[in-house]
Motif scaffolding. Sequence first.
Motif, short mmCIF file in Angstrom:
data_model
loop_
_atom_site.label_atom_id
_atom_site.label_comp_id
_atom_site.label_asym_id
_atom_site.label_seq_id
_atom_site.Cartn_x
_atom_site.Cartn_y
_atom_site.Cartn_z
N THR A 162 0.83 -1.21 0.00
CA THR A 162 0.00 0.00 0.00
C THR A 162 0.87 1.26 0.00
OG1 THR A 162 -0.12 0.39 2.40
CG2 THR A 162 -1.62 -1.27 1.48
N TYR A 221 -9.00 2.95 -2.39
CA TYR A 221 -8.64 3.92 -1.34
C TYR A 221 -9.52 3.64 -0.12
CZ TYR A 221 -7.06 6.45 -5.53
OH TYR A 221 -6.48 6.79 -6.72
N ILE A 263 -10.28 5.53 3.53
CA ILE A 263 -10.01 6.61 4.48
C ILE A 263 -10.21 6.04 5.88
CG2 ILE A 263 -10.82 8.83 5.38
CD1 ILE A 263 -11.06 9.81 2.62
N SER A 300 -13.17 2.66 -5.17
CA SER A 300 -12.38 1.78 -6.03
C SER A 300 -12.47 2.24 -7.47
CB SER A 300 -12.87 0.33 -5.92
OG SER A 300 -14.13 0.20 -6.55
N CYS A 323 -4.86 4.79 -8.36
CA CYS A 323 -4.86 3.55 -7.58
C CYS A 323 -6.12 2.72 -7.83
CB CYS A 323 -4.75 3.88 -6.09
SG CYS A 323 -3.16 4.58 -5.62
N HIS A 349 -3.89 3.55 0.34
CA HIS A 349 -4.02 3.43 -1.11
C HIS A 349 -3.67 2.01 -1.54
CE1 HIS A 349 -3.30 7.70 -0.46
NE2 HIS A 349 -3.49 7.98 -1.74
N MET A 365 -5.06 12.22 -1.96
CA MET A 365 -5.12 10.88 -2.51
C MET A 365 -4.38 10.87 -3.84
SD MET A 365 -9.14 10.29 -1.39
CE MET A 365 -9.47 8.97 -2.53
N SER A 402 -1.21 8.04 2.96
CA SER A 402 -1.05 9.49 2.95
C SER A 402 -1.75 10.10 4.15
CB SER A 402 -1.66 10.09 1.67
OG SER A 402 -3.07 9.99 1.71
N VAL A 450 -5.01 7.80 4.76
CA VAL A 450 -5.64 7.15 3.61
C VAL A 450 -4.76 5.98 3.17
CG1 VAL A 450 -6.58 7.42 1.28
CG2 VAL A 450 -6.48 9.41 2.82
#
Lengths: 190, 190
Positions: A21, A117, A119, A144, A114, A70, A110, A24, A68
Amino acid sequence: MSIQPVELSKAYRLLQVGPTTMISSKYNGIEDVMAAAWVGIGGPGKVIAYIGKQAYTRQLIEKSGYFVVHIPVADQMETVLYVGEHSLATMPDKNKHIPFFYQEGFDLPMVKGCAGYLICKVIPHPENEKELDLFLGETVAAWSDTRVFRDGHWHFDEAPEGLRTVHYVAGGQFYRIGKGTKFDHGPGKD
Amino acid sequence: MSIQPVELSKAYRLLQVGPTTMISSKYNGIEDVMAAAWVGIGGPGKVIAYIGKQAYTRQLIEKSGYFVVHIPVADQMETVLYVGEHSLATMPDKNKHIPFFYQEGFDLPMVKGCAGYLICKVIPHPENEKELDLFLGETVAAWSDTRVFRDGHWHFDEAPEGLRTVHYVAGGQFYRIGKGTKFDHGPGKD
């Protein structure tokens, strides 16, 4: 590419295939993103992430209470390695070329491109954080890329090869996720 | 098949590709093994596993203080589903056909045919265990099937397809690990 919300009860499946992953966070206007291989499911609706004390992003998570997760794809592997090899602490313009975007309602950067994601809102466990470098988060929103994940399931075999999740080993070596199979039984509701 | 010891400093790489696992334990002569998708790396030399209170194997782990993380392969997928769908609590002969073997020095059952094994000693964190169902373990020994993991690295692309790790999603759907690539840079020593 368009991303769509993922039903929260099925967001764990983004992580359940075990991808490498990126994580962030943002605080006081400072955005950062790091590579994170030691991230997984910490229980129903929860993420558990090992984030070492040397990671600049960790400070932003501690102060903002959010991060987040990813799920990057093979096409982004250079970005994953880049954010894993450079620190904002020593490279103030590290994120200059990172394509950040924002989703409404969340002041969290973000990275574009990707597969998924999540959160996460930190569920405070000060001892785990300080002594073990483990952060537990409740997933409060997820999205997604519907080309690879939709209706609560991955669809890698019908999507471009570059959209497969990445599974890092060490020293630059990584694997893409491979071929899918479906048994007519097995744990977890469809 | 022959398994060989894995250097402890590199044993995390067995888990770092993010496979679905099986977890076994033993106490007072009772052996059990369960499927466990929510298992990952909990820090250097450590494993973190979510083990729900309904799992019979959990009692054996709590009493013995040890568990074995198995890295099963595609050829074993029926076994993974089987141990995930049945409990020793309601099916006393559940493990009758499971091919257990033992490694010298450890009274812990291991299922034949896996790509890797990590013997973990519970690092007690009573609050995490009781409230979060999270168990932290120190890896004290590890082995791999050298056809797929040797010299601290995976070698899936040169091995039989049936030896690829499995990455379970839900409802019987799973993926095998796929194609490998090596960049000439990246975190982690080779």
